[in-house]
Design a protein around this motif. Structure first.
Motif, PDB file in Angstrom:
ATOM      1  N   LYS B 401      -7.821  -2.752  -0.726  1.00 50.58           N
ATOM      2  CA  LYS B 401      -6.639  -1.978  -0.364  1.00 50.58           C
ATOM      3  C   LYS B 401      -7.115  -0.637   0.154  1.00 50.58           C
ATOM      4  N   GLU B 405      -3.236   2.333   3.899  1.00 45.90           N
ATOM      5  CA  GLU B 405      -2.191   1.343   3.661  1.00 45.90           C
ATOM      6  C   GLU B 405      -1.368   1.708   2.438  1.00 45.90           C
ATOM      7  N   ILE B 406      -2.047   2.191   1.395  1.00 46.76           N
ATOM      8  CA  ILE B 406      -1.337   2.584   0.178  1.00 46.76           C
ATOM      9  C   ILE B 406      -0.379   3.722   0.500  1.00 46.76           C
ATOM     10  N   ARG B 408       1.020   4.393   3.390  1.00 48.48           N
ATOM     11  CA  ARG B 408       2.173   3.879   4.142  1.00 48.48           C
ATOM     12  C   ARG B 408       3.133   3.142   3.224  1.00 48.48           C
ATOM     13  N   ALA B 409       2.574   2.347   2.297  1.00 54.37           N
ATOM     14  CA  ALA B 409       3.423   1.551   1.411  1.00 54.37           C
ATOM     15  C   ALA B 409       4.249   2.440   0.498  1.00 54.37           C
ATOM     16  N   ARG B 410       3.664   3.533   0.006  1.00 53.47           N
ATOM     17  CA  ARG B 410       4.397   4.379  -0.937  1.00 53.47           C
ATOM     18  C   ARG B 410       5.180   5.473  -0.249  1.00 53.47           C
ATOM     19  N   GLY B 411       4.936   5.638   1.055  1.00 54.08           N
ATOM     20  CA  GLY B 411       5.629   6.717   1.756  1.00 54.08           C
ATOM     21  C   GLY B 411       5.142   8.081   1.324  1.00 54.08           C
ATOM     22  N   LYS B 412       3.865   8.164   0.917  1.00 55.37           N
ATOM     23  CA  LYS B 412       3.301   9.438   0.474  1.00 55.37           C
ATOM     24  C   LYS B 412       2.100   9.779   1.348  1.00 55.37           C
ATOM     25  N   LEU B 414      -1.651  10.627   1.421  1.00 54.71           N
ATOM     26  CA  LEU B 414      -2.858  10.591   0.609  1.00 54.71           C
ATOM     27  C   LEU B 414      -3.997  11.177   1.435  1.00 54.71           C
TER      28      LEU B 414
END
Lengths: 201, 427
Positions: B401, B405-406, B408-412, B414
């Motif tokens: 992962k 991508e994380i 984008r998935a959480r909308g935060k 990083l």
């Protein structure tokens, strides 16, 4: 503050996301509500709604304005913005100053607290659940308290105070502190410790 | 001991026959081969022959006589002549007779040459660089006026070279005048691109060295082999595809044979398998091979055949065909810790700081090396079945992962704090 119930919530959320559910419910408690709000703040879940035994009406089925109505509403509000906040009146049947009965969708919450449920919207991305793992750290038989220094180590992937470091990418850890339920990095920022609840990734 | 034996027998020393060094009876029907005649390691030179060598040396390598010495003194200084004579006395002419020979090694030059001169056909053309200029900062671009003056001078010079006996008169033949016009044009063209005109310097030596043709970038290099026969007969290694399976693989990958050369392939698991049929057991060999380009591509392939070589080729081709990109953090380790379970095998991979090395078991080490990972730790806490370890590690590496991508998935948002701290790029 029952950690048994929290353990059930953790495994239920894991199972629900494995089953690719869009919406799921957990029992209501102050701990669960605050933790859910923390999860929503970190982007793991999409919505937190208080409701009854039946799920709340999904957003897509709620009444929405057509584009023409939207334009009209915008004009009205531009002309008189105070109309957005009508004065409270005893007479419930009086029409709204904006010309529609209700703008905000109301969810029916049962008067009986035992019948209430907390409805969480789960998120998915690229055919993968966003919340895949949620593990309880403090156990009902052994609660773990961490200091701010311990948390600083743990957020830097090092092991401290019976808790392994946060080595998975995008991992979060929630603690209950005297300032409420916070994420581990927030605790490090404020230099406060607390009791560890769970880790999520 | 028997009593009947006489005492004399006891007291006398036994005269038993001595064992002979060589067996009397030969065990082979054919006569034994004579031992190899021993030769000395060096040619044995007899004293009488020494004289012959002296004669041959005196004949083949004579000393300088007086006339030759006089010629040498014209060409060389006395110190140079002394050096030449010292060098010649250092080598004994008898050694030259006995040891010197023409070279026959594969690196010998295909022509007779003492390498004293540069040959334009066989040697690279000599080229000069900016270091060879007498003064690297002693020139500048010429101004317009300087350029005009220099061009006229150079043009005159070029014309003088073309017509050493003088320019033809006005009343010359029309063909002569036409040729004169052409040569005037050529001279003007040459002068306009001459570095002596384009640049200006106070020192004329510098300008002359700038005009040296060895500075030119278009100085002709070695001539190309341009024969049609040679072109038709030459064979390029990338064109030869002997294995039809490999040809199919290359077509599938849109690669040429040269690209395959960068792929590291290693067979990690080999064992025999049997298929029980009503006719009996059919034994075949199983192979598990990994392939990687050591730069973020890794594949695992299996092959099985009755013929071992066939099965191995199958597995190699499958491994190359299955190559998938591996996400690497800073091109050296994984993004965070990974875990994957295949069968009863669990493989845990841990990312590690720079310089940690590959501290893993051998199968995961080979995978990490083929993928180009440099810092990695691993554990296989449960079953260590070789096939499953390789497959689990490969799948764990493939399905990482990524932080993007994380996010984008959480909308935060990083951000890699390590990069921020060291001032690297942050998206």
């Amino acid at each position: 503050m029952s950690l048994v119930n929290l353990a059930h919530v953790c495994s239920h959320l894991q199972n629900a996301s494995k089953a690719r559910l869009g919406l799921t419910s957990i029992p209501v408690s102050k701990l669960h509500v605050n933790l859910s709000l923390g999860l929503q703040r970190e982007g793991f879940i999409s919505s937190v709604t208080l409701g009854g035994q039946a799920p709340p009406t999904p957003y897509s089925l709620q009444k929405t304005l057509s584009p023409e109505e939207h334009e009209k509403l915008a004009e009205t509000l531009a002309h008189s913005p105070w109309d957005a906040y009508p004065p409270p009146s005893e007479n419930e049947s009086s029409p709204s100053p904006l010309g529609r009965e209700e703008l905000v969708h109301h969810v029916k919450v049962p008067r009986n607290p035992a019948a209430r449920r907390l409805w969480l919207g789960l998120k998915y991305w690229n055919n993968e659940p966003v919340l895949k793992n949620m593990k309880l750290l403090s156990k009902p038989t052994r609660r773990i308290w961490l200091t701010g220094d311990d948390l600083a180590k743990i957020t830097r992937t090092r092991h401290a105070g019976y808790v392994k470091g946060m080595t998975h990418p995008g991992e979060c850890m929630f603690l209950t502190t005297d300032r409420g339920i916070l994420e581990a990095r927030e605790c490090v920022e404020r230099r406060i410790g607390g009791m560890v609840l769970c880790r999520v990734w | 001991m028997s009593i009947c034996r006489p005492v004399r027998c006891l007291l006398t020393t036994p005269a038993l026959p001595k064992p002979t060094s060589t067996p009397k009876r030969s065990f082979h029907a054919s006569t034994p081969r004579a031992a190899r005649r021993r030769r000395p390691h060096y040619p044995s030179i007899k004293a009488s022959d020494l004289n012959l060598i002296d004669e041959a040396a005196a004949k083949n390598y004579p000393k300088y006589d007086t006339s030759e010495a006089a010629l040498l003194s014209k060409k060389y200084t006395p110190s140079q002549i002394a050096a030449i004579q010292a060098a010649e006395t250092a080598i004994d002419p008898r050694d030259l007779v006995t040891q010197a020979q023409h070279r026959s090694d594969p690196w010998l030059l295909p022509y007779e040459d003492d390498l004293a001169e540069l040959d334009p056909i066989t040697d690279h053309a000599e080229k000069l660089s900016a270091e060879d200029l007498p003064d690297r900062k002693g020139f500048r671009e010429a101004t317009n006026a300087e350029y005009q003056v220099a061009v006229t001078d150079l043009m005159n010079e070029n014309i003088a070279k073309m017509y050493p006996n003088g320019v033809p008169d006005k009343n010359a033949a029309p063909e002569e005048t036409r040729r004169l016009e052409e040569s005037l044009q050529a001279a003007a063209m040459q002068a306009s691109i001459d570095p002596r005109a384009l640049y200006h310097s106070k020192t004329p030596e510098l300008l002359n060295s700038l005009a040296d043709p060895r500075h030119s970038v278009i100085l002709p290099d070695l001539p190309r082999l341009d024969s049609r026969m040679a072109k038709q007969t030459q064979r390029i290694a990338s064109d030869e595809v002997d294995d039809p399976r490999q040809k199919r693989l290359l077509q599938y990958l849109h690669w040429n044979k040269a690209a395959l050369r960068n792929i590291k392939v290693k067979t990690l698991v080999t064992h025999g398998v049997t298929n029980q049929t009503r006719m009996g057991k059919i034994r075949s060999m199983y192979f598990l091979t990994i392939a990687g380009n050591q730069n973020g591509l890794l594949g695992v392939g299996e092959g099985k055949s009755v013929e071992p070589e066939e099965g191995r080729k199958q597995s190699v081709n499958a491994a190359i065909r299955n190559m998938r990109p591996i996400a690497r953090y800073e091109n050296r380790t994984t993004y965070g810790d990974l875990e994957k379970k295949v069968g009863a095998t669990t493989v845990q991979l841990f990312s590690r700081p720079p310089g940690f090395g590959l501290r893993t078991q051998h199968l995961i080490f080979e995978l990490a090396r083929a993928a180009g990972l440099q810092d990695l730790a691993a554990r296989t806490p449960r079953s260590r079945n070789k096939m499953n370890v390789v497959k689990a590690a490969w799948e764990a590496l493939c399905n990482q992962k990524l932080p993007d991508e994380i996010a984008r998935a959480r909308g935060k948002k990083l951000v890699d704090v390590r990069k921020v701290y060291y001032g690297g790029p942050v998206h």
